[in-house]
Design an enzyme around this catalytic site. Structure first.
Site, PDB file in Angstrom:
ATOM      1  CB  CYS A 116     -15.131  64.217   4.828  1.00 60.94           C
ATOM      2  SG  CYS A 116     -14.318  63.560   6.281  1.00 60.94           S
ATOM      3  CG  HIS A 255     -12.952  62.959   1.552  1.00 58.73           C
ATOM      4  ND1 HIS A 255     -12.088  63.744   2.285  1.00 58.73           N
ATOM      5  CD2 HIS A 255     -13.482  62.057   2.431  1.00 58.73           C
ATOM      6  CE1 HIS A 255     -12.102  63.338   3.541  1.00 58.73           C
ATOM      7  NE2 HIS A 255     -12.940  62.311   3.655  1.00 58.73           N
ATOM      8  CG  ASN A 285     -10.249  61.614   6.333  1.00 58.71           C
ATOM      9  OD1 ASN A 285     -10.322  62.788   6.007  1.00 58.71           O
ATOM     10  ND2 ASN A 285     -11.324  60.852   6.486  1.00 58.71           N
TER      11      ASN A 285
HETATM   12  O1  UT7 Z   1     -14.091  60.603   5.784  1.00 58.43           O
HETATM   13  C1  UT7 Z   1     -15.372  60.463   6.305  1.00 58.43           C
HETATM   14  C2  UT7 Z   1     -16.049  59.227   5.871  1.00 58.43           C
HETATM   15  N1  UT7 Z   1     -15.352  58.088   6.381  1.00 58.43           N
HETATM   16  C3  UT7 Z   1     -15.068  57.062   5.583  1.00 58.43           C
HETATM   17  O2  UT7 Z   1     -15.365  57.102   4.421  1.00 58.43           O
HETATM   18  C4  UT7 Z   1     -14.392  55.866   6.216  1.00 58.43           C
HETATM   19  C5  UT7 Z   1     -15.151  54.610   5.911  1.00 58.43           C
HETATM   20  N2  UT7 Z   1     -14.644  53.421   6.556  1.00 58.43           N
HETATM   21  C6  UT7 Z   1     -13.432  52.878   6.327  1.00 58.43           C
HETATM   22  O3  UT7 Z   1     -12.609  53.447   5.638  1.00 58.43           O
HETATM   23  C7  UT7 Z   1     -13.136  51.490   6.884  1.00 58.43           C
HETATM   24  O4  UT7 Z   1     -14.331  50.942   7.363  1.00 58.43           O
HETATM   25  C8  UT7 Z   1     -12.071  51.463   7.988  1.00 58.43           C
HETATM   26  C9  UT7 Z   1     -10.703  51.744   7.419  1.00 58.43           C
HETATM   27  C10 UT7 Z   1     -12.405  52.480   9.078  1.00 58.43           C
HETATM   28  C11 UT7 Z   1     -12.028  50.071   8.618  1.00 58.43           C
HETATM   29  O5  UT7 Z   1     -11.790  49.089   7.606  1.00 58.43           O
HETATM   30  P1  UT7 Z   1     -12.699  47.780   7.514  1.00 58.43           P
HETATM   31  O6  UT7 Z   1     -12.178  46.979   6.395  1.00 58.43           O
HETATM   32  O7  UT7 Z   1     -14.133  48.228   7.432  1.00 58.43           O
HETATM   33  O8  UT7 Z   1     -12.373  47.064   8.857  1.00 58.43           O
HETATM   34  P2  UT7 Z   1     -13.368  46.655  10.039  1.00 58.43           P
HETATM   35  O9  UT7 Z   1     -13.771  47.850  10.811  1.00 58.43           O
HETATM   36  O10 UT7 Z   1     -14.430  45.760   9.499  1.00 58.43           O
HETATM   37  O11 UT7 Z   1     -12.404  45.776  10.920  1.00 58.43           O
HETATM   38  C12 UT7 Z   1     -11.907  44.513  10.472  1.00 58.43           C
HETATM   39  C13 UT7 Z   1     -11.078  43.905  11.586  1.00 58.43           C
HETATM   40  C14 UT7 Z   1     -11.820  43.841  12.903  1.00 58.43           C
HETATM   41  O12 UT7 Z   1     -11.445  42.637  13.546  1.00 58.43           O
HETATM   42  P3  UT7 Z   1     -12.440  41.386  13.537  1.00 58.43           P
HETATM   43  O13 UT7 Z   1     -13.707  41.869  14.153  1.00 58.43           O
HETATM   44  O14 UT7 Z   1     -12.590  41.015  12.082  1.00 58.43           O
HETATM   45  O15 UT7 Z   1     -11.692  40.381  14.340  1.00 58.43           O
HETATM   46  C15 UT7 Z   1     -11.267  45.000  13.679  1.00 58.43           C
HETATM   47  O16 UT7 Z   1     -11.340  44.820  15.059  1.00 58.43           O
HETATM   48  O17 UT7 Z   1      -9.902  44.672  11.822  1.00 58.43           O
HETATM   49  C16 UT7 Z   1      -9.839  45.031  13.212  1.00 58.43           C
HETATM   50  N3  UT7 Z   1      -9.249  46.366  13.328  1.00 58.43           N
HETATM   51  C17 UT7 Z   1      -7.915  46.574  13.337  1.00 58.43           C
HETATM   52  N4  UT7 Z   1      -6.864  45.738  13.277  1.00 58.43           N
HETATM   53  C18 UT7 Z   1      -5.627  46.289  13.302  1.00 58.43           C
HETATM   54  C19 UT7 Z   1      -9.877  47.549  13.410  1.00 58.43           C
HETATM   55  N5  UT7 Z   1      -8.988  48.558  13.479  1.00 58.43           N
HETATM   56  C20 UT7 Z   1      -7.765  47.968  13.438  1.00 58.43           C
HETATM   57  C21 UT7 Z   1      -6.451  48.483  13.481  1.00 58.43           C
HETATM   58  N6  UT7 Z   1      -5.425  47.598  13.396  1.00 58.43           N
HETATM   59  N7  UT7 Z   1      -6.196  49.804  13.571  1.00 58.43           N
END
Ligand code: UT7
Length: 330
Positions: A116, A255, A285
């Site tokens: 990225c 980004h 993204n």
């Molecule tokens: O571009 C390159 C660099 N990349 C980045 O900068 C991305 C960095 N990361 C992020 O943007 C975020 O971490 C994400 C958008 C990928 C995820 O958001 P988050 O707030 O960190 O969510 P999480 O991974 O902690 O997941 C929270 C909950 C989980 O459920 P539990 O364990 O709390 O029950 C996941 O299983 O949301 C669940 N979950 C979803 N629910 C509905 C994960 N993906 C989904 C989904 N739909 N697609």
């Protein structure tokens, strides 16, 4: 004393027609439009459907329209640098294919793999080609067909990415243009965001395919923590180095990985959100394409002499910031 640097003199983009909405994703994996919008800011993304058509096809379209817009021909181009993590093939390079497709017969080209941060790395590289005094027209294109490495059964990751290409033309200038840059790399993040197989460490085998190791993997939560700190830190560092306050910045061009990361960066820089380019809602993204895509969409709003800060964070880890003065009024 005036100093030679590179100015962006034209911007162009290619967006695939197919729109993959959050609603459609709801029918593919266990996800909800509301979750995606709240956690990421994404509503829809573009998908490049061309059978057997790789990243070079999108990038070539962007480069062709870039030349037309500036009134030069592809034969005028000296160098094409393509930032991508989804090359058509491991080799030859995607830039090589672009040169061929557009008829840039006098150019040499190569790819830059910095995920990225690819576009800011490539912009710094292209700027130094211009500063050398040897080259007149340098094209920097950020292009990724992320759908080709996305597992559409993995709800953690498949909601995040889209396909696109966007390009800028660099020319020598002694007024405005790229003023400063800070780029960083930290390989300790290599297992948090990566594509494991298909390279020399884990060549493709039936086992790597069965294990789905040819798809992009990201530990989102861990990457988020790094991204939110590093992007804000490096933006603050380049501002301090150049004695810039929030009010001096006309636009922050970040980004587009996550709306929350963008907001945190703007907040740290003391830049109001109406001075931040953000189109993650429409395109998701697009990896190396996000920043030039923003430049292309906001070009008409930029004024000659505007201070812009470009900032990125991505796989590697890689991150970086570029301070430039916009060179023209549209
Ligand atoms: O571009 C390159 C660099 N990349 C980045 O900068 C991305 C960095 N990361 C992020 O943007 C975020 O971490 C994400 C958008 C990928 C995820 O958001 P988050 O707030 O960190 O969510 P999480 O991974 O902690 O997941 C929270 C909950 C989980 O459920 P539990 O364990 O709390 O029950 C996941 O299983 O949301 C669940 N979950 C979803 N629910 C509905 C994960 N993906 C989904 C989904 N739909 N697609």
């Amino acid at each position: 004393m005036t100093t030679l640097t590179a100015a962006i003199t034209s911007v162009s983009a290619y967006l695939p027609e197919y729109i993959l909405t959050n609603k459609e994703l709801e029918s593919m994996v266990d996800t909800q439009d509301e979750w995606i919008q709240t956690r990421t800011g994404i509503k829809e993304r573009r998908i490049f459907k061309g059978e057997g058509q790789g990243t070079s096809v999108m990038a070539s379209e962007a480069v062709k329209s870039l030349c037309e817009k500036r009134g030069i021909t592809p034969q005028d181009i000296d160098v094409i640098i393509c930032a991508t993590v989804t090359p058509d093939m491991l080799f030859p390079s995607t830039a090589n294919l672009i040169c061929h497709n557009v008829g840039a017969v006098n150019a040499f080209g190569f790819d830059m793999a910095a995920a990225c941060s690819g576009f800011v790395y490539a912009l710094e590289t292209g700027t130094n080609f211009i500063k050398s005094g040897k080259y007149r027209y340098v094209v920097v294109v950020g292009a990724d067909k992320m759908s080709s490495i996305t597992n559409y059964q993995d709800r953690n990751n498949c909601i995040l990415f889209g396909d696109a290409a966007a390009a800028v033309l660099l020319e020598p200038t002694e007024e405005n243009g790229v003023q400063d840059s800070i780029l960083k790399t930290d390989g300790s993040g290599q297992n948090l965001i990566y594509l494991k197989a298909g390279g020399s460490a884990y060549p493709a085998t039936l086992a790597t395919i069965a294990a789905k190791e040819h798809y992009f993997y990201q530990d989102g939560k861990s990457v988020f923590k790094f991204a939110v700190t590093k992007m804000a830190d490096i933006a603050a560092e380049i501002m301090e180095k150049n004695s810039l306050a929030g009010d001096d910045i006309a636009y922050l061009v970040p980004h587009q990985a996550n709306k929350r990361i963008i907001e945190a960066t703007a907040n740290r820089m003391n830049v109001a959100m109406d001075k931040v380019t953000m189109n993650i809602d429409k395109y998701g993204n697009t990896t190396a394409a996000t920043i030039p895509l923003c430049l292309w969409e906001w070009e008409k709003k930029f004024k000659k002499g505007d201070n812009l800060i470009l900032v990125a964070f991505g796989g590697g880890f890689t991150w970086g910031a570029i301070y430039l003065k916009w060179a023209y009024n549209s």
